[in-house]
Design an enzyme around this catalytic site. Sequence first.
Site, PDB file in Angstrom:
ATOM      1  N   PRO A   2      57.166  -0.359  13.511  1.00  0.00           N
ATOM      2  CA  PRO A   2      57.604   0.967  13.966  1.00  0.00           C
ATOM      3  C   PRO A   2      59.131   1.082  13.912  1.00  0.00           C
ATOM      4  O   PRO A   2      59.840   0.199  14.350  1.00  0.00           O
ATOM      5  CB  PRO A   2      57.121   1.026  15.420  1.00  0.00           C
ATOM      6  CG  PRO A   2      56.190  -0.108  15.601  1.00  0.00           C
ATOM      7  CD  PRO A   2      56.475  -1.112  14.536  1.00  0.00           C
ATOM      8  N   GLU A   3      59.603   2.156  13.341  1.00  0.00           N
ATOM      9  CA  GLU A   3      61.039   2.431  13.312  1.00  0.00           C
ATOM     10  C   GLU A   3      61.348   3.427  14.429  1.00  0.00           C
ATOM     11  O   GLU A   3      60.437   3.912  15.109  1.00  0.00           O
ATOM     12  CB  GLU A   3      61.414   3.008  11.944  1.00  0.00           C
ATOM     13  CG  GLU A   3      61.204   2.034  10.796  1.00  0.00           C
ATOM     14  CD  GLU A   3      62.500   1.415  10.290  1.00  0.00           C
ATOM     15  OE1 GLU A   3      63.558   1.624  10.924  1.00  0.00           O
ATOM     16  OE2 GLU A   3      62.449   0.740   9.256  1.00  0.00           O
ATOM     17  N   HIS A 108      42.629  -7.487  20.738  1.00  0.00           N
ATOM     18  CA  HIS A 108      44.092  -7.392  20.724  1.00  0.00           C
ATOM     19  C   HIS A 108      44.634  -6.499  21.837  1.00  0.00           C
ATOM     20  O   HIS A 108      45.791  -6.131  21.830  1.00  0.00           O
ATOM     21  CB  HIS A 108      44.565  -6.882  19.363  1.00  0.00           C
ATOM     22  CG  HIS A 108      44.066  -7.732  18.238  1.00  0.00           C
ATOM     23  ND1 HIS A 108      44.404  -9.063  18.110  1.00  0.00           N
ATOM     24  CD2 HIS A 108      43.243  -7.450  17.198  1.00  0.00           C
ATOM     25  CE1 HIS A 108      43.805  -9.560  17.035  1.00  0.00           C
ATOM     26  NE2 HIS A 108      43.089  -8.607  16.464  1.00  0.00           N
ATOM     27  N   ARG A 127      49.603  -8.782  16.205  1.00  0.00           N
ATOM     28  CA  ARG A 127      50.499  -9.885  15.830  1.00  0.00           C
ATOM     29  C   ARG A 127      51.364 -10.377  16.984  1.00  0.00           C
ATOM     30  O   ARG A 127      52.050 -11.386  16.851  1.00  0.00           O
ATOM     31  CB  ARG A 127      51.353  -9.468  14.632  1.00  0.00           C
ATOM     32  CG  ARG A 127      50.460  -9.225  13.398  1.00  0.00           C
ATOM     33  CD  ARG A 127      51.252  -8.885  12.171  1.00  0.00           C
ATOM     34  NE  ARG A 127      52.094  -9.992  11.747  1.00  0.00           N
ATOM     35  CZ  ARG A 127      52.907  -9.940  10.708  1.00  0.00           C
ATOM     36  NH1 ARG A 127      52.997  -8.832  10.003  1.00  0.00           N
ATOM     37  NH2 ARG A 127      53.655 -10.974  10.379  1.00  0.00           N
TER      38      ARG A 127
END
Length: 289
Positions: A2-3, A108, A127
């Site tokens: 994500p930016e 997750h 992750r």
Amino acid sequence: MPELPEVETVKRGLEPELLGRSIEKVELRRANLRFPFPKNFAASLTGAVITHIRRRAKYILVDLDKGLSLLVHLGMTGRFTVLSPKGSDNLGAFYFEAAAGDKADGPHDHVVIHLRGGIRLVYSDPRRFGMMDVLQTDKANEHKLLKDLGLEPLGNELSASYLAAKFRGKAAPMKAALLDQSIIAGLGNIYVCEALFRAGISPQRKAGAVKPAQLDDLVRHVRDILNEAILAGGSTLQDFQSTDGTQGSYQQRFHVYDREGEPCVKCGATIKRLVQSGRSSFYCVWCQR
Ligand SMILES: [Zn+2]
């Protein structure tokens, strides 16, 4: 990853669901993400009311009424989902496909924050490069991850004269100077590539050699590009989804990023790729000098 525009999109998506709600229970399903959770994590949040949600660079700060804030970074694959007891009826499509079958119990889903009214805020992160911490709201700027951050690219303080002062005498290439988080905070690779293209500045140009007028242009383009991406809901590369599960659509509008070998939209020359400090730069050798 994500930016800034995606993080801003997530922040804006969380606001209407979270503001004014109290936290009833915090479930931690593991001891750490990128870093261990602080020992008092669940206890610090429980019972507090959410008063503000802010963004600093690519961090989200959730301010609580008792003077503490939850600090969150989404890492590479972190995301929030808001689940309502009434399903998606009232909150719109607040499910995304990956979690639709298993609600808040996917492998997750590492943190579940139970809010008053039966709302659950689920943090999932396959992750686990994301992080969460609890800090004192009035000392947020002293936190180790926030204290060295430069100016917000969308804030009023960012200007050509600020950049000129920071870049004075710098032999580093523009690409590296713009990715330096102690100068501009939260500006990532994609938006640096796009802003340099629009401003007609080569990513290899020495930062100290860029003229004030060009820096002025650059600041304007940085703001425009980020605002356009926020309006479009973020750039959405691969794993990113906003809180309502919708994908952003900004990536279709990239002019140079990830377009190696394709024609430049301005001059038709071939877009080149170059690796600088381990990151790909995409640019047009004719339009960017
Ligand atoms: Zn060109």
